[in-house]
Design an enzyme around this catalytic site. Structure first.
Site, PDB file in Angstrom:
ATOM      1  N   LYS A  84       8.304 -16.588  17.891  1.00 16.83           N
ATOM      2  CA  LYS A  84       7.089 -16.768  17.102  1.00 16.83           C
ATOM      3  C   LYS A  84       7.204 -15.984  15.803  1.00 16.83           C
ATOM      4  CE  LYS A  84       3.214 -14.852  16.458  1.00 16.83           C
ATOM      5  NZ  LYS A  84       3.060 -15.091  15.011  1.00 16.83           N
TER       6      LYS A  84
ATOM      7  N   GLU B  95      10.528  -2.783  18.124  1.00 16.18           N
ATOM      8  CA  GLU B  95      10.966  -2.112  16.888  1.00 16.18           C
ATOM      9  C   GLU B  95       9.701  -1.986  16.050  1.00 16.18           C
ATOM     10  OE1 GLU B  95      11.658  -1.502  13.373  1.00 16.18           O
ATOM     11  OE2 GLU B  95      12.941  -3.302  13.201  1.00 16.18           O
TER      12      GLU B  95
ATOM     13  N   CYS C 160       9.953  -0.959   7.679  1.00 18.56           N
ATOM     14  CA  CYS C 160       9.518   0.008   8.695  1.00 18.56           C
ATOM     15  C   CYS C 160      10.255   1.327   8.516  1.00 18.56           C
ATOM     16  CB  CYS C 160       9.713  -0.574  10.082  1.00 18.56           C
ATOM     17  SG  CYS C 160      11.257  -1.447  10.247  1.00 18.56           S
TER      18      CYS C 160
ATOM     19  N   GLU D 105       1.504   5.019   8.447  1.00 13.02           N
ATOM     20  CA  GLU D 105       2.413   4.105   7.761  1.00 13.02           C
ATOM     21  C   GLU D 105       1.612   3.241   6.766  1.00 13.02           C
ATOM     22  OE1 GLU D 105       4.198   0.883  10.079  1.00 13.02           O
ATOM     23  OE2 GLU D 105       6.082   1.289   9.034  1.00 13.02           O
TER      24      GLU D 105
END
Ligand code: ADP
Length: 500
Positions: A198, A273, A307, A404
């Site tokens: 997906k 991840e 990331c 983040e």
């Protein structure tokens, strides 16, 4: 904003985005059962770029059924490792033949510079598939000498095999759409799994083009199924599906936790991840020019939507002003504009939501006392642009230092000495990556050993290779992508013991 003349869209790309895009289930291109579609936007303009089938529970059910049949009874289950490897290699060749189409789609859909997609995203995806094609014939077990203390005199011959984990659900993000599909599909296919993929709802197009090439390469029906749709619908249905043996996810730590909860119901295998807040440490003895350019690349590459972005810059106090001014100067010189313009170095953020999120972090930083040496604002125009930003007067407690941001925003803070920096750098829930800049090799190794991060770059940053494992400590994830470590995610070990 960039002003250079934009290159023309390839006719094949033009028609690809103009046609309503369907999903790939069991080797066929189909509409969603609900017949719904969703809009995909060009982040440089905010205009609708394409319409894509909006998958949901029933589409996921069909895709999982097809993947199960392909895994258990289809030709894939009988294919030799060598033939699997050849198919994966062929896919890599096909991607290479369509490199420009992929680069254009990636730039249109995600906003990244076309020049970057051409030399980074697409070649890295090709390389990953070739690397994993080679592994298909090298997934080996061991022979194991056993002693069995309660059976004196008895003799056994024991060995292990590595078997594919089964049907795998893979959910990927929007920051490197094709590359993330490659990181996920490559090892799964090399190991002999079947997949329901997906893509992110913001950027589904390159995965759909990849689907076309997967069919063209000759993968049997149902080996790779691609269901487009939203996270809360198609993504959640995939994560919860009892017919999936394993779920692999790349995205936010917040959604990663939801995936774990969904997978816990039937104890699916999970790899994740997730996010990061990576420290980038410049010691006083670093080569300043290299460190400044490296620190700017660490945060501004892909508009900070990485990331592993080096989003916390720590500089030894004697050189703090020089490094911060250097990074700010580099930020000011970045040509921000539409991804298609040949002189664009930084495109828009991927979506309005992401722009609002990054702007919200900037507001929070300023409210808590941070100051911008450069940037700090949205860009002008209708696209989702934000200025490359360097923040100072920040401290460890601030939201902009702890959370983040996933945008081109770096917080710069001075530190006193090599002895102090490791606990400061490790003071986050994340542990994905870290950077070290120094000319003292021993200091570099000492610091690398102290950092709680899955990747440590020394005198470089954002160096990726299909052979190098990538993944996180702490809340940055479970398991590793790439390298032979990635195959661990897609195989089970079977121990076989024979009385002889
Ligand atoms: P971001 O917040 O940066 O968009 P996400 O973690 O939300 O990142 O998205 C990464 C991927 O996870 C996307 O493919 C998205 O559709 C999917 N996703 C989002 N929410 C869920 C969910 N609740 N369950 C499963 N997948 C999800």
């Amino acid at each position: 904003m960039a002003t250079a003349t934009l290159p023309a869209m390839l006719p094949s790309v033009k028609s690809f985005v103009a046609e309503k895009r369907k999903m790939l289930v069991n080797g066929k291109w189909i509409e969603a059962v609900s017949d719904r579609t969703f809009e995909v936007f060009n982040p440089a303009t905010g205009d609708v770029l394409a319409h894509v089938a909006s998958g949901d529970v029933q589409d996921i059910n069909a895709a999982v059924k097809a993947a199960r049949a392909a895994f258990e009874t289809g030709p894939w289950s009988r294919m030799t490792p060598s033939d699997r490897g050849k198919l994966i290699w062929k896919l890599a060749d096909l991607i290479e033949q369509h490199l420009e189409e992929f680069a254009q789609l990636e730039s249109l859909d995600n906003g990244k510079p076309l020049t970057v997609a051409r030399v980074a995203d697409v070649p890295l995806a090709i390389d990953l598939f070739r690397y994993m094609a080679g592994w298909a014939t090298k997934i080996e077990g061991n022979t194991i000498p056993v002693s069995v203390p309660y059976a004196p005199g008895a003799k056994f011959f024991a060995y292990t095999t590595r078997e594919p984990v089964g049907v795998v659900g893979q959910i990927i993000p929007w920051n490197f759409p094709l590359l993330m599909a490659a990181w996920k599909l490559g090892p799964a296919l090399a190991a002999g799994c079947t997949v329901v993929l997906k893509p992110a709802e913001q950027t589904p197009l390159s995965a759909l083009l990849l689907g076309k090439l997967i069919c063209e390469a000759g993968f049997p029906d149902g080996v790779v199924n691609i269901v487009t749709g939203f996270g809360e619908t198609a993504g959640a249905a995939l994560a919860q599906h009892p017919g999936i043996d394993k779920i692999a996810f790349t995205g936010s730590t917040e959604v990663g936790k939801l995936i774990v909860e969904a997978a816990a119901r039937d104890l699916k295998k999970v790899t994740l991840e997730l996010g990061g807040k990576s420290p980038n440490i410049v010691f006083g003895d670093a080569d300043l020019n290299t460190a400044i350019a490296g620190a700017a690349n660490a945060i501004f590459f892909n508009h900070g939507q990485c990331c592993c972005a080096g989003s916390r810059l720590y500089v030894e106090q004697g050189i703090f002003d020089d490094v911060v001014n250097g990074v700010a100067e580099a930020a000011r010189s970045i040509k921000v504009g539409e991804g298609f313009a040949p002189d664009t170095q930084m495109g828009p953020l991927v979506s309005e939501e992401q722009l609002n999120r990054v702007s919200g972090y900037l507001d929070a930083g300023f409210a808590e006392g941070a100051e911008a040496v450069c940037g700090g604002k949205r860009g002008s125009g209708t696209g989702y642009f934000v200025e490359p930003t360097v923040l100072v007067k920040t401290n460890a407690k601030m939201k902009v230092v702890q959370e983040e941001i996933f945008g081109p925003v770096v917080t710069a803070m001075p530190f006193k000495s090599a002895e102090d920096i490791a606990p400061i750098a490790n003071d986050t829930v994340y542990g994905l990556a870290a950077g070290i800049w120094t000319s003292d090799i021993s200091k570099a190794h000492r610091a690398a050993a102290q950092l709680r991060a899955g990747t440590v770059w020394i005198n470089c940053y954002n160096v990726f290779d299909a052979a190098l494992p990538f993944g996180g400590y702490k809340q940055s994830g479970w398991g590793r992508e790439m390298g032979h470590d990635a195959l661990e995610n897609y195989t089970e070990t079977k121990a076989v013991c024979i009385a002889i």
